[in-house]
Motif scaffolding. Structure first.
Motif, PDB file in Angstrom:
ATOM      1  N   LYS A 188       0.911  -1.109  -0.038  1.00  0.00           N
ATOM      2  CA  LYS A 188      -0.573  -0.090  -0.166  1.00  0.00           C
ATOM      3  C   LYS A 188       0.930   1.141   0.200  1.00  0.00           C
ATOM      4  O   LYS A 188       1.990   1.578   0.523  1.00  0.00           O
ATOM      5  N   PRO A 189       0.472   2.557  -0.755  1.00  0.00           N
ATOM      6  CA  PRO A 189       1.124   3.671  -0.678  1.00  0.00           C
ATOM      7  C   PRO A 189       1.162   3.934   1.035  1.00  0.00           C
ATOM      8  O   PRO A 189       0.531   4.023   1.541  1.00  0.00           O
ATOM      9  N   GLN A 218       6.508   2.985  -1.011  1.00  0.00           N
ATOM     10  CA  GLN A 218       5.980   2.681  -1.306  1.00  0.00           C
ATOM     11  C   GLN A 218       5.397   4.341  -1.826  1.00  0.00           C
ATOM     12  O   GLN A 218       4.546   4.426  -0.750  1.00  0.00           O
ATOM     13  N   ALA A 219       5.751   4.836  -2.655  1.00  0.00           N
ATOM     14  CA  ALA A 219       4.814   6.635  -2.587  1.00  0.00           C
ATOM     15  C   ALA A 219       3.584   6.016  -3.265  1.00  0.00           C
ATOM     16  O   ALA A 219       2.935   7.490  -3.420  1.00  0.00           O
ATOM     17  N   SER A 220       3.630   5.618  -4.106  1.00  0.00           N
ATOM     18  CA  SER A 220       2.709   4.907  -5.052  1.00  0.00           C
ATOM     19  C   SER A 220       2.222   3.732  -5.430  1.00  0.00           C
ATOM     20  O   SER A 220       2.951   2.286  -4.784  1.00  0.00           O
ATOM     21  N   ASP A 221       0.654   3.244  -6.014  1.00  0.00           N
ATOM     22  CA  ASP A 221       0.954   1.586  -6.283  1.00  0.00           C
ATOM     23  C   ASP A 221       1.908   1.421  -7.468  1.00  0.00           C
ATOM     24  O   ASP A 221       2.254  -0.010  -7.549  1.00  0.00           O
ATOM     25  N   SER A 228       8.228   3.291  -6.418  1.00  0.00           N
ATOM     26  CA  SER A 228       8.559   3.385  -5.085  1.00  0.00           C
ATOM     27  C   SER A 228       9.896   3.726  -5.032  1.00  0.00           C
ATOM     28  O   SER A 228      10.707   3.367  -6.851  1.00  0.00           O
ATOM     29  N   ASN A 280       9.922   1.559 -10.373  1.00  0.00           N
ATOM     30  CA  ASN A 280       8.490   1.787 -11.317  1.00  0.00           C
ATOM     31  C   ASN A 280       7.928   0.358 -12.052  1.00  0.00           C
ATOM     32  O   ASN A 280       8.766  -0.721 -12.726  1.00  0.00           O
TER      33      ASN A 280
END
Length: 227
Positions: free
Chosen positions: A22-23, A73-76, A79, A121
């Motif tokens: 999870k972000p 984890q910066a977004s879906d 990271s 990515n």
């Protein structure tokens, strides 16, 4: 048929969500692996043979890598990670023979402590590409060789007289700090992370002499510990 398609979509989406962090979450990934290294632009080593100065060409050398990364984890899909690793670089040097010696098992071993900073990515569930920068600090450097002294009789037969091993500290001639550009891929399955990373050096590894840069390819396996 529609029910089967809906079931497949539900199962797939469930597996994808399970495979993703999870972000806003953090994890630690310890890892170990092997390196295959050489030098770009020449070895920077020269020797005299038959009253001529000859450049020694570099070849691939097998080594060890190991360390740990902290990942956010910066977004879906994206990271970020920063880590600390021990990396064995350097190159293997070709054997040679003259009228008195056979020299073999020759290599230049350069050990670094590195700090890879990477952007990951995610392309597919579990599969990511990564790129970043990697500051490095020289730990030590050693040039190794084994040489055999021999004599030749009138019939051309060789008589081996002695064998010696030479290890020469190269650290004083090396740059203490460097920078590499790492690019690679990784695949994660049930918290096991397989990675492949190629590092190309930005600066000359020597204080003086040829513009030789590190070229290191590493393959590693790690385990992701979610925090």
């Amino acid at each position: 048929m529609k029910r089967i398609a809906v079931l497949i979509v539900l199962v797939t989406s469930t597996l994808v969500s399970m495979a993703q962090n999870k972000p806003g979450t953090w994890s630690v990934i310890p890892h170990v692996g092997v390196s295959i290294s050489s030098l770009l632009g020449g070895s920077g080593l020269y020797e005299v043979r038959d009253n001529m100065t000859v450049e020694v060409k570099p070849h691939a050398l097998l080594g060890f890598v190991g360390g740990a990364d902290v990942m956010y984890q910066a977004s879906d899909a994206v990271s970020l990670s920063a880590g600390l690793s021990f990396v064995q670089a350097g190159c293997k040097l070709e054997d040679y023979t003259d009228e008195y010696n056979i020299v073999y098992d020759r290599y230049l071993r350069i050990n670094y402590v590195s700090m890879p900073i990477l952007v990951h990515n995610k392309l597919l569930p579990g599969l990511s590409v990564k790129v970043g920068i990697e500051p490095t600090c020289l730990f030590n450097a050693n040039n190794h060789e084994v040489y055999q002294l021999y004599s030749v009789d009138n019939d051309g037969m060789k008589t081996y007289l002695q064998e010696n091993t030479g290890d020469f500290d190269m650290k004083n001639g090396m740059r203490k700090f460097g920078l590499s550009i790492p690019v690679g891929v990784s695949y994660e399955y049930e918290n096991v992370v397989l990675g492949a990373l190629y590092h190309v050096g930005v600066f000359n590894i020597y204080k003086y002499g040829d513009s030789s840069r590190n070229s290191v390819f590493e393959v590693s396996v790690g385990y992701k510990l979610n925090l």
